[in-house]
Design a protein around this motif. Structure first.
Motif, PDB file in Angstrom:
ATOM      1  N   THR A 114     -29.876 -23.631 -19.702  1.00 28.94           N
ATOM      2  CA  THR A 114     -30.370 -24.868 -20.303  1.00 28.94           C
ATOM      3  C   THR A 114     -29.501 -26.039 -19.832  1.00 28.94           C
TER       4      THR A 114
ATOM      5  N   ASP B 249     -35.046 -13.556  -8.404  1.00 29.66           N
ATOM      6  CA  ASP B 249     -34.296 -13.409  -9.659  1.00 29.66           C
ATOM      7  C   ASP B 249     -33.471 -14.681  -9.784  1.00 29.66           C
TER       8      ASP B 249
ATOM      9  N   ASP C 277     -20.842 -16.733 -17.902  1.00 25.27           N
ATOM     10  CA  ASP C 277     -21.345 -15.457 -17.387  1.00 25.27           C
ATOM     11  C   ASP C 277     -20.321 -14.785 -16.483  1.00 25.27           C
TER      12      ASP C 277
ATOM     13  N   ARG D 272     -23.320 -12.196 -20.118  1.00 25.97           N
ATOM     14  CA  ARG D 272     -22.401 -13.128 -20.764  1.00 25.97           C
ATOM     15  C   ARG D 272     -21.010 -12.501 -20.855  1.00 25.97           C
TER      16      ARG D 272
END
Ligand code: WT7
Length: 422
Positions: free
Chosen positions: A202, A197, A269, A284
């Motif tokens: 980005t 995981d 996050d 988030r």
């Protein structure tokens, strides 16, 4: 008729010319290309963030090293990252990562369910893939097809295919619900694969937190430990103080000069650290709901809802409430094989509310549950909670930048559903 033949013939010539030219060029190119030395800070490419929380932002990228270690890649492996090539996951894990290692890579141009519901498994079998990297949204979609609903060649959609070449399965893009993780492990991995995981953004360009295959014990739903060179910290959201040991805070990495926490790169996050030091991404920070002083993560409520046997996907949002500060609203899609009539809807909603009360507690119980056909998502599969938040807040005419919404008609269906239930 004659005219048409002429056109086709000339196209054919063009085509022949093209192939001829290609063959000619490759004969003149050496099999080995001497690499050019670059500075580690030289720009590699520019990409935009997916727009799940606001207007897409532009990011310049330099270079990375994660494919080899996170996926335990060896010579002869066949790597497949099944995402859109225009998403950064595609850039790093279809192109730059595998190709700089000289590993075979796969470019998959379709959806997991087109032209057949078993498109992924056909691809794994046909190419003998060793690595499979996808997103929770796709995993949930396939889980949603269920055991009894889809029969291909007379079997459950995974069974007739040889998946035994697979060694490492990856997930990226959103928190993966333990239910979806278990399904991935059992049905795709046959409990023989490592599941990674992988948490990143980005902005980071490559994986930041991840389990390492075979090297550490995995936990369904935890992104766990930092990749080399990463120094994650949890920071208390309001005071900016470091959270030591077990506890929750916002996730930052301590390597730059950025705001709003000086000395730390802020991911946006929320995360928790457990007694083993493993990190669990909660979603988030703007996906946290505060009901009567209880800080609830949307991911936690969503995981409770998805435990219901009929639920396929959920999106939970918070909306202003005079009494409790914020109230929980849940959007839910049902598995296609779960049949219910519109007269059952009220009792289904009740069951879902009870489900959350039981799993988390009465304060987390949704004030409203909307059963809908689909959820608004970005092209990379991230649920766009900001859209549902605005619609519920009565600001459906101020939805902001919708350029990355995959299926705009879903937004109208949500508006209609919310309007009906007012
Ligand atoms: C956000 C980044 C991830 C690269 C693709 C571009 C969420 C990502 C995970 C994970 C929980 C995750 C975070 C992050 N996210 N991976 N394994 N577990 N959440 O992604 O559009 O830049 O979005 O995706 O919220 O901040 P992006």
């Amino acid at each position: 008729m004659q005219g048409r033949e002429r056109v086709e013939e000339s196209r054919c010539e063009e085509w022949r010319y093209g192939v001829g030219l290609f063959a000619y060029e490759t004969e003149n190119v050496a099999g080995y290309c001497v690499p050019e030395s670059m500075s580690s800070e030289d720009p590699l490419f520019i990409l935009y963030t997916s727009g799940s929380t606001g207007k897409p932002k532009e990011v310049v990228h330099t270079t990375a090293l994660t494919v080899k270690y996170v996926f335990d890649v060896h010579p002869g492996d066949k790597f497949a990252c099944m995402t859109d090539i225009g998403w950064i996951t595609g850039h790093t894990y279809i192109i730059y990562g595998p190709l700089t290692l000289g590993t075979t890579t796969t470019v998959f141009e379709s959806t997991p369910v087109y032209p057949s519901l078993a498109r992924y498994w056909e691809t794994v079998e046909k190419h003998g893939l060793t690595h499979f990297y996808s997103a929770p949204t796709a995993i949930r979609l396939l889980r949603r097809l269920g055991k009894s609903f889809v029969f291909i060649r007379g079997h459950h959609h995974l069974q007739p295919f040889t998946l035994s070449t697979l060694r490492v399965l990856g997930s990226v893009g959103e928190p993966i619900n333990p239910e979806a993780w278990e399904w991935y492990n059992e049905y795709v991995g046959r409990k023989e694969c490592s599941i990674v995981d992988t948490f990143w953004q980005t902005e980071t360009g490559s994986i930041v937190l991840t389990p390492f295959p075979g090297a550490i014990e995995t936990k369904p739903g935890a992104a766990q430990v930092p990749f080399f060179g990463q120094a994650p910290v949890l920071v208390e959201a309001t005071t900016g103080k470091l959270v030591e040991g077990t506890g929750e805070g916002v996730l930052c990495t301590s390597n730059t000069y950025m705001k709003p926490y000086p000395g730390y790169f802020y991911t946006g996050d929320g995360a928790a650290r457990d007694e083993d030091g493993d990190i669990w991404i909660k979603g988030r920070v703007d996906d946290v709901i505060n009901v009567s002083g209880h800080r609830l993560s949307t991911a936690e409520i969503e995981s409770a809802l998805i435990l219901h046997k009929g639920v396929a996907e959920t999106a939970v949002i918070g909306t202003a409430d005079d009494l409790t500060g914020q109230a929980v609203h849940a959007f839910v899609t049902m598995k296609p094989e779960f049949s219910y009539s519109s007269s059952d809807e009220a009792s289904l909603v009740k069951e879902l509310v009870i489900q959350v009360r039981k799993v988390i507690g009465p304060f987390a119980a949704p004030k409203k549950v909307y059963i809908v056909g689909d959820l608004p998502k970005t092209r990379s599969g991230k649920i766009m909670r900001r859209i549902m938040r605005k619609i519920v807040a009565g600001e459906g005419d101020q939805l902001g930048d919708l350029s990355t919404v995959a299926e705009p008609s879903v937004v109208d269906q949500i508006k209609q559903k919310v309007a009906e239930s007012q």
